[in-house]
Scaffold this motif. Structure first.
Motif, PDB file in Angstrom:
ATOM      1  N   SER A  27       6.041  11.579   3.065  1.00 41.99           N
ATOM      2  CA  SER A  27       5.732  12.383   4.529  1.00 41.99           C
ATOM      3  C   SER A  27       6.233  13.568   4.157  1.00 41.99           C
ATOM      4  N   THR A  28       5.105  14.797   4.735  1.00 43.53           N
ATOM      5  CA  THR A  28       5.439  16.121   4.496  1.00 43.53           C
ATOM      6  C   THR A  28       5.926  16.741   5.758  1.00 43.53           C
ATOM      7  N   GLY A  29       5.865  16.253   6.935  1.00 43.39           N
ATOM      8  CA  GLY A  29       6.470  16.419   8.202  1.00 43.39           C
ATOM      9  C   GLY A  29       5.912  17.981   8.499  1.00 43.39           C
ATOM     10  N   SER A  30       4.671  18.120   8.222  1.00 44.63           N
ATOM     11  CA  SER A  30       4.338  19.719   8.549  1.00 44.63           C
ATOM     12  C   SER A  30       2.686  19.787   8.724  1.00 44.63           C
ATOM     13  N   ILE A  31       2.246  20.214   9.645  1.00 41.74           N
ATOM     14  CA  ILE A  31       0.867  20.557   9.870  1.00 41.74           C
ATOM     15  C   ILE A  31       0.337  21.779   9.081  1.00 41.74           C
ATOM     16  N   SER A  32       1.146  22.594   8.603  1.00 47.77           N
ATOM     17  CA  SER A  32       0.933  23.889   7.783  1.00 47.77           C
ATOM     18  C   SER A  32       0.566  23.418   6.501  1.00 47.77           C
ATOM     19  N   ARG A  34      13.807  20.980  12.812  1.00 55.44           N
ATOM     20  CA  ARG A  34      13.902  20.973  11.184  1.00 55.44           C
ATOM     21  C   ARG A  34      12.403  20.166  10.784  1.00 55.44           C
ATOM     22  N   CYS A  35      12.422  20.608   9.560  1.00 51.61           N
ATOM     23  CA  CYS A  35      11.093  19.936   9.048  1.00 51.61           C
ATOM     24  C   CYS A  35      11.574  19.065   7.882  1.00 51.61           C
ATOM     25  N   ASP A  36      11.419  17.806   7.824  1.00 53.28           N
ATOM     26  CA  ASP A  36      11.832  17.015   6.553  1.00 53.28           C
ATOM     27  C   ASP A  36      10.812  16.403   5.721  1.00 53.28           C
ATOM     28  N   MET A  37      10.724  16.595   4.556  1.00 54.67           N
ATOM     29  CA  MET A  37       9.945  16.023   3.468  1.00 54.67           C
ATOM     30  C   MET A  37      10.444  14.977   2.951  1.00 54.67           C
ATOM     31  N   MET A  38       9.947  13.550   3.192  1.00 55.78           N
ATOM     32  CA  MET A  38      10.473  12.352   2.609  1.00 55.78           C
ATOM     33  C   MET A  38       9.774  11.399   1.863  1.00 55.78           C
ATOM     34  N   PHE A  39      10.666  10.693   1.302  1.00 51.92           N
ATOM     35  CA  PHE A  39      10.204   9.659   0.166  1.00 51.92           C
ATOM     36  C   PHE A  39      10.573   8.309   0.537  1.00 51.92           C
ATOM     37  N   PHE A  40       9.950   7.391   0.625  1.00 54.77           N
ATOM     38  CA  PHE A  40      10.725   6.091   0.556  1.00 54.77           C
ATOM     39  C   PHE A  40       9.710   4.935   0.162  1.00 54.77           C
ATOM     40  N   GLU A  41      10.324   3.694  -0.345  1.00 57.15           N
ATOM     41  CA  GLU A  41       9.685   2.481  -0.766  1.00 57.15           C
ATOM     42  C   GLU A  41       9.424   1.509   0.454  1.00 57.15           C
ATOM     43  N   THR A  42       8.354   0.981   0.381  1.00 60.39           N
ATOM     44  CA  THR A  42       8.102  -0.122   1.325  1.00 60.39           C
ATOM     45  C   THR A  42       7.905  -1.547   0.515  1.00 60.39           C
ATOM     46  N   GLY A  64       5.520  24.167   9.100  1.00 61.10           N
ATOM     47  CA  GLY A  64       5.098  24.898  10.273  1.00 61.10           C
ATOM     48  C   GLY A  64       4.168  24.265  11.204  1.00 61.10           C
ATOM     49  N   TRP A  65       4.058  25.309  12.264  1.00 57.82           N
ATOM     50  CA  TRP A  65       3.218  24.798  13.558  1.00 57.82           C
ATOM     51  C   TRP A  65       3.390  23.590  14.389  1.00 57.82           C
ATOM     52  N   GLU A  66       3.559  22.694  13.732  1.00 53.46           N
ATOM     53  CA  GLU A  66       4.111  21.431  14.344  1.00 53.46           C
ATOM     54  C   GLU A  66       5.036  20.702  13.228  1.00 53.46           C
ATOM     55  N   VAL A  67       6.055  20.512  13.432  1.00 50.71           N
ATOM     56  CA  VAL A  67       6.993  19.865  12.127  1.00 50.71           C
ATOM     57  C   VAL A  67       7.860  18.499  12.588  1.00 50.71           C
ATOM     58  N   ASP A  68       8.032  17.599  11.734  1.00 49.96           N
ATOM     59  CA  ASP A  68       8.701  16.521  12.088  1.00 49.96           C
ATOM     60  C   ASP A  68      10.100  16.337  11.518  1.00 49.96           C
ATOM     61  N   ARG A  69      10.723  15.450  12.032  1.00 49.83           N
ATOM     62  CA  ARG A  69      12.236  15.220  11.395  1.00 49.83           C
ATOM     63  C   ARG A  69      12.388  13.706  11.358  1.00 49.83           C
ATOM     64  N   ALA A  70      13.278  13.253  10.505  1.00 46.02           N
ATOM     65  CA  ALA A  70      13.978  12.076  10.083  1.00 46.02           C
ATOM     66  C   ALA A  70      14.947  11.639  11.419  1.00 46.02           C
ATOM     67  N   ASP A  71      15.153  10.453  11.848  1.00 52.09           N
ATOM     68  CA  ASP A  71      16.269   9.879  12.787  1.00 52.09           C
ATOM     69  C   ASP A  71      16.056   8.379  12.416  1.00 52.09           C
ATOM     70  N   GLY A  83       0.706  -1.266   0.028  1.00 52.16           N
ATOM     71  CA  GLY A  83       0.021  -0.001  -0.043  1.00 52.16           C
ATOM     72  C   GLY A  83       0.899   1.287   0.077  1.00 52.16           C
ATOM     73  N   ARG A  84       0.216   2.331  -0.401  1.00 50.64           N
ATOM     74  CA  ARG A  84       0.916   3.583  -0.463  1.00 50.64           C
ATOM     75  C   ARG A  84       0.192   4.486   0.556  1.00 50.64           C
ATOM     76  N   LEU A  85       1.201   5.218   1.325  1.00 51.89           N
ATOM     77  CA  LEU A  85       0.707   6.045   2.425  1.00 51.89           C
ATOM     78  C   LEU A  85       1.152   7.586   2.224  1.00 51.89           C
ATOM     79  N   MET A  86       0.503   8.571   2.344  1.00 50.05           N
ATOM     80  CA  MET A  86       0.709   9.876   2.173  1.00 50.05           C
ATOM     81  C   MET A  86       0.584  10.319   3.553  1.00 50.05           C
TER      82      MET A  86
END
Length: 734
Positions: A698-703, A682-690, A630-637, A514-517
């Motif tokens: 992943s946008t990593g941003s509420i805004s 920081r806010c990371d926009m991300m792509f990866f295959e499963t 913005g508002w709330e943001v996500d980061r890769a780790d 499946g694909r998840l946005m």
């Protein structure tokens, strides 16, 4: 009474053939009107796309008799038997941990007193915070000694009908120098007790209603059909009951039994069971908790307390005013019953009562599903954080500005609270339900949660991208089967609260191709539970770290509904990075900023995302803070589970110092915690295959969603998102 028309439904999600019941309270005499609308966009702000409603002809359209329906907040226990408690001689006792003694109101502990008739008896805490007793039409009597807040006491009242004397007293479980450990006073009553009403714990009767709600914990309440001596009262504290005294016990309730239910068990053998009303908090440490075990399932005898609050609310219990049977062929989407009244001067009061229509179970009408985060809507339902100076001004670095909804909730205290709020007594709110009007789950409210998610439906409609809606309620109940009909699933802007069943379903879906946005941030953050038997309610405990509005008391981190450990999913071994690559990094509510492409965005794997997009900043515009990140943001780790092959295709790093780094990543406080100095903000926009040809974006941003409509939807955020959707619904494996 409510000055505005209000409503709620008996369910949030419906399929064709389901009947949705609408419960309405209308303040003006005469009639109110209703019609069905499909909600496309709820953002009516000056900068937004505008309120967009599609009128749907339906059987509910028309006028209905108006009536006001009350909201009766406050929790208690109702014991179904009445006659056994009309006793000539009796002793009532309990262990109590009061949290608001002396709040200027009487707070009942237990008894069958009825204020409407002045009959029966009750052990209670009086307006001054002293232990008191009242019986029949006699004036209340009191020890005159104020109880300490958040301390355990054994309290009792002993009545002898032959002499008319009542002995009232308490024993402190933790004594202090200079404070009497035991207090006992004897009084003579002139008038008879009389037959009372229902036997209640944590409230007393006022005709058919309950009032005098208690704030605090109660453990081990007992009623005996004899005037006991002080030593005998002490012997009845523990279970099993003292063999010699058990013959005199009318009822002995053990709150450690049936913790996951609304049942209250009488273990005296007389079967005088009861049930909780308005969901007081269970799985609470009792008077004998000694920190030897923190899981109520392992040592239930230490969790014999229930915490009652005068503002608890589960179900308003309103009568149904009209119903809507979802017809075959009704397009999946967000729908509202628009209800309104006008007074003689033409002033209008209106409400929009939302519900969500999905296709028949196991089917799809589009390759894309928008997963509506109803669990998170409940978590924030009627929240009053805006009036908490510490949150709005310290956390947000701006002065609080209250909306009309905020002001209304401040002025009307009976609507129930969110899990971000504290009860009247300062304890955190663990339960939240949709069986009440939820004023911030409406169009034309602030751009947070529900209304922000209509930016996504508005964009999908504008670009004519077919989609269905499904909800968290469906995902929890049906698991991955709810997702299987879809090639791609798109989240809302803030899918923060998740059960294990929901998380497992999404992980199974992506692992199966499946694909998840992931269209937001701070997602999959807190662990919650749904109740197995009660509809429309979630539970959450703010355990072990995280950006918390309050924190659970020691020993109270496990959820009463399921026995699961609550708190952060990261502390439960399931960091969001494992599912979507990103996890919550920072929050700030002053302004948002754009993304900038990274070198990884040139990777051929990500080429489809950036077709038609150059090297310009991505999203230096938007209605939510003025930017896409913005508002709330996500980061890769990668240490927390971000897949090693994930591509960070864009990032936003130039956040001001009003953005605060999440505290769960700090070992101790220091100066380099905010946006302008901390590389982890920081806010990371991300792509990866499963596996099996799937993928995650992943946008990593509420805004982010607030930037889609900019410049009549012709912008790089819109183009990038469209590119992703079209590739993600393409059945060609990644």
């Amino acid at each position: 009474m409510n000055e505005r028309i209000l409503g709620y439904t008996d369910r949030l999600s419906a399929v064709p053939g389901d009947v949705v019941e609408f419960k309405i309270s209308a303040p003006l005499q005469g009639k109110f009107k209703a019609r069905l609308v499909r909600l496309i966009c709820g953002d009516d702000s000056p900068e937004g796309p505008g309120l967009k409603l599609e009128k749907i002809d339906s059987a509910i359209d028309g006028a209905y008799p108006a009536r006001q329906q009350p909201i009766l907040a406050g929790s208690y226990v109702w014991v179904t038997a009445r006659q056994p408690f009309d006793l000539p001689n009796f002793t009532v006792q309990a262990m109590v941990w009061p949290t608001l003694p002396g709040n200027g109101k009487p707070q009942a502990i237990l008894g069958n007193y009825d204020a409407a008739t002045g009959s029966g008896y009750a052990l209670f805490i009086d307006e001054n915070g002293c232990l008191a007793f009242r019986a029949g039409k006699n004036a209340p009597v009191s020890t005159g000694v104020k109880l300490l807040s958040r301390h355990w006491y054994e309290v009792y009242a002993v009545f002898d009908a032959g002499t008319g004397r009542v002995t009232l007293g308490h024993n402190m479980m933790l004594s202090y120098h200079g404070i009497p450990a035991s207090v006992s006073e004897t009084f003579t009553l002139a008038d008879p007790v009389g037959e009372g009403g229902r036997f209640l714990i944590a409230a007393w009767n006022d005709d058919k209603f309950a009032t005098a709600h208690y704030n605090g914990k109660i453990d081990g309440p007992r009623v005996s059909a004899r005037a006991l001596k002080a030593a005998e009262i002490e012997r009845l504290r523990d279970l099993p009951l003292d063999v010699e005294l058990a013959q005199h016990v009318v009822a002995a309730w053990d709150f450690s039994r049936g913790i996951s239910t609304v049942k209250v068990s009488d273990v005296s053998g007389n079967r005088h069971h009861g049930r909780t009303i308005n969901l007081p908090t269970r799985a609470m440490t009792g008077w004998n908790w000694d920190s030897s075990d923190f899981d109520f399932r392992s040592k239930p005898e230490h969790y014999g307390a229930i915490h009652f609050h005068d503002d608890d609310l589960y179900d308003c219990g309103w009568r149904t005013d009209f119903s809507f049977e979802v017809p075959e062929g009704l397009k999946s989407g967000i729908y509202c019953a628009q209800i309104w009244q006008k007074d003689a001067q033409g002033n209008k009061t209106e409400d929009f009562v939302p519900f969500f229509v999905r296709p028949p179970r196991g089917t799809a009408t589009a390759p894309l599903a928008l997963l509506i985060p109803t669990a998170s809507y409940l978590a924030y339902a009627n929240h009053q954080m805006i009036s908490s100076w510490w949150f709005e001004e310290l956390s947000s670095c701006k002065f609080a500005t209250m909306s009309e909804v905020d002001r209304y909730l401040e002025e009307h205290e009976s609507f129930g609270l969110s899990v971000y709020d504290e009860h009247t007594d300062g304890s955190g709110v663990c339960y939240s339900s949709h069986l009440r009007p939820i004023l911030n789950m409406r169009p034309k409210t602030d751009l947070w949660q529900f209304n922000a998610d209509t930016h996504l439906t508005d964009w999908l409609e504008k670009l004519r991208l077919p989609y269905d809606v499904i909800t968290d309620d469906d995902l929890h109940a049906e698991g991955v089967e709810c997702l299987r009909p879809y090639r791609c699933v798109m989240t809302g802007t803030h899918p923060e609260y998740y059960t294990k069943q929901m998380l497992d379903a999404l992980q199974t879906y992506t692992n199966g191709g499946g694909r998840l946005m992931y269209m937001g941030a701070n997602g999959f953050y807190w662990r919650i539970a749904y109740h197995a038997g009660l509809p429309g309610v979630i539970e959450h405990r703010r355990a072990e770290d995280g950006m918390r509005a309050w924190f659970s008391e020691a020993g109270e981190n496990f959820m009463s509904f399921t026995g699961e450990m609550s708190g952060l999913w990261a502390r439960n071994g399931r960091p969001p990075n494992m599912l979507v690559g990103n996890a919550f990094a920072a929050q700030g509510f002053v302004n948002a900023v754009p993304y900038h492409r990274t070198e990884a965005s040139r990777d051929p794997r990500a080429a489809f995302m950036f077709e038609g997009i150059g090297d310009e900043p991505i999203g230096d515009f938007g209605t939510v803070g003025g930017g896409a990140a913005g508002w709330e943001v996500d980061r890769a780790d990668t240490r927390l589970g971000t897949p090693p092959h994930a591509l960070i295709v864009a990032a936003a790093t130039d956040f001001p110092d009003s953005y605060h780094w999440v505290n769960e990543e700090m070992n101790h406080t220091h100066s380099a915690v905010n946006g302008d100095t901390n590389p982890r903000v920081r806010c990371d926009m991300m792509f990866f295959e499963t596996p099996n040809g799937g993928a995650v974006f992943s946008t990593g941003s509420i805004s982010y969603g607030g930037s889609l409509a900019h410049s009549d939807y012709k912008n790089n955020v819109s183009r990038l998102t469209e590119n992703v959707v079209k590739r993600f619904v393409d059945p060609t494996p990644f």
